[in-house]
Design an enzyme around this catalytic site. Sequence first.
Site, PDB file in Angstrom:
ATOM      1  N   GLU A 173      86.972-126.471  34.975  1.00  0.00           N
ATOM      2  CA  GLU A 173      85.993-127.013  35.916  1.00  0.00           C
ATOM      3  C   GLU A 173      86.438-126.740  37.343  1.00  0.00           C
ATOM      4  O   GLU A 173      87.640-126.729  37.648  1.00  0.00           O
ATOM      5  CB  GLU A 173      85.846-128.532  35.753  1.00  0.00           C
ATOM      6  CG  GLU A 173      85.154-128.935  34.498  1.00  0.00           C
ATOM      7  CD  GLU A 173      84.983-130.446  34.377  1.00  0.00           C
ATOM      8  OE1 GLU A 173      84.208-130.853  33.510  1.00  0.00           O
ATOM      9  OE2 GLU A 173      85.611-131.210  35.131  1.00  0.00           O
ATOM     10  N   GLY A 227      92.259-133.716  34.881  1.00  0.00           N
ATOM     11  CA  GLY A 227      93.214-133.637  35.988  1.00  0.00           C
ATOM     12  C   GLY A 227      93.061-132.398  36.849  1.00  0.00           C
ATOM     13  O   GLY A 227      94.022-131.961  37.473  1.00  0.00           O
ATOM     14  N   HIS A 228      91.861-131.842  36.913  1.00  0.00           N
ATOM     15  CA  HIS A 228      91.651-130.629  37.701  1.00  0.00           C
ATOM     16  C   HIS A 228      91.996-130.822  39.181  1.00  0.00           C
ATOM     17  O   HIS A 228      92.620-129.960  39.797  1.00  0.00           O
ATOM     18  CB  HIS A 228      90.203-130.143  37.552  1.00  0.00           C
ATOM     19  CG  HIS A 228      89.918-129.604  36.199  1.00  0.00           C
ATOM     20  ND1 HIS A 228      89.541-130.427  35.154  1.00  0.00           N
ATOM     21  CD2 HIS A 228      89.965-128.349  35.705  1.00  0.00           C
ATOM     22  CE1 HIS A 228      89.364-129.676  34.067  1.00  0.00           C
ATOM     23  NE2 HIS A 228      89.619-128.425  34.371  1.00  0.00           N
TER      24      HIS A 228
END
Length: 193
Positions: free
Chosen positions: A20, A55-56
């Site tokens: 993402e 956790g992007h």
Amino acid sequence: MDAVSITLDYADPRDLKPHEDIIKSRLNETIISVRETRSIVPIIVDEKSLLVIDGHHRREALLVLGYRNIPVYYVNYLDSSISVGVWYRKLTLNSIGKMFLKSMKSEGSICLEIEYRICANSAFEAYWKLELIEQNLRKIGVSVERSPNEGYKPPTLSKEIILNVASKGLRLPPKSSRHLYDFIIPKDRVKLQ
């Protein structure tokens, strides 16, 4: 149900594969938080593919700050105790928003019904089309909210689609996937080295 193994370990964020994109304002907030606390909630990563499951923004912040050894929780992404849900879209359409949606040209086999039918040729394309539509709707004063259980339902993302996107080095729009866990993942912050 067997107990799920969650392993705290460390990894180079350059090796992790995001699926993402990020939101710049949220990235900036995360960078400030990391600078102030020198700690972070570990990133959730698939042990085999190194897919970033959750956790992007944390991964990107740590990259920007130059960290090369960051805390991660490794899990087996293909385990049935991890599923992919959707973020429904709640829109408060005004007359301009309705005209905008009506004017959209729409072709493809994957469709979304938001007052009008919006289609694309793949889930990847559908999510980017939806992101563009949402950005334009916000510009004309339409409220767009994400909800876990009410609103318009976007196309379903499968683990296979997500893994495929990441393996090609592509990214879905921010907050496209909603991962659900049948186990508890610790949310304690870990000091950075």
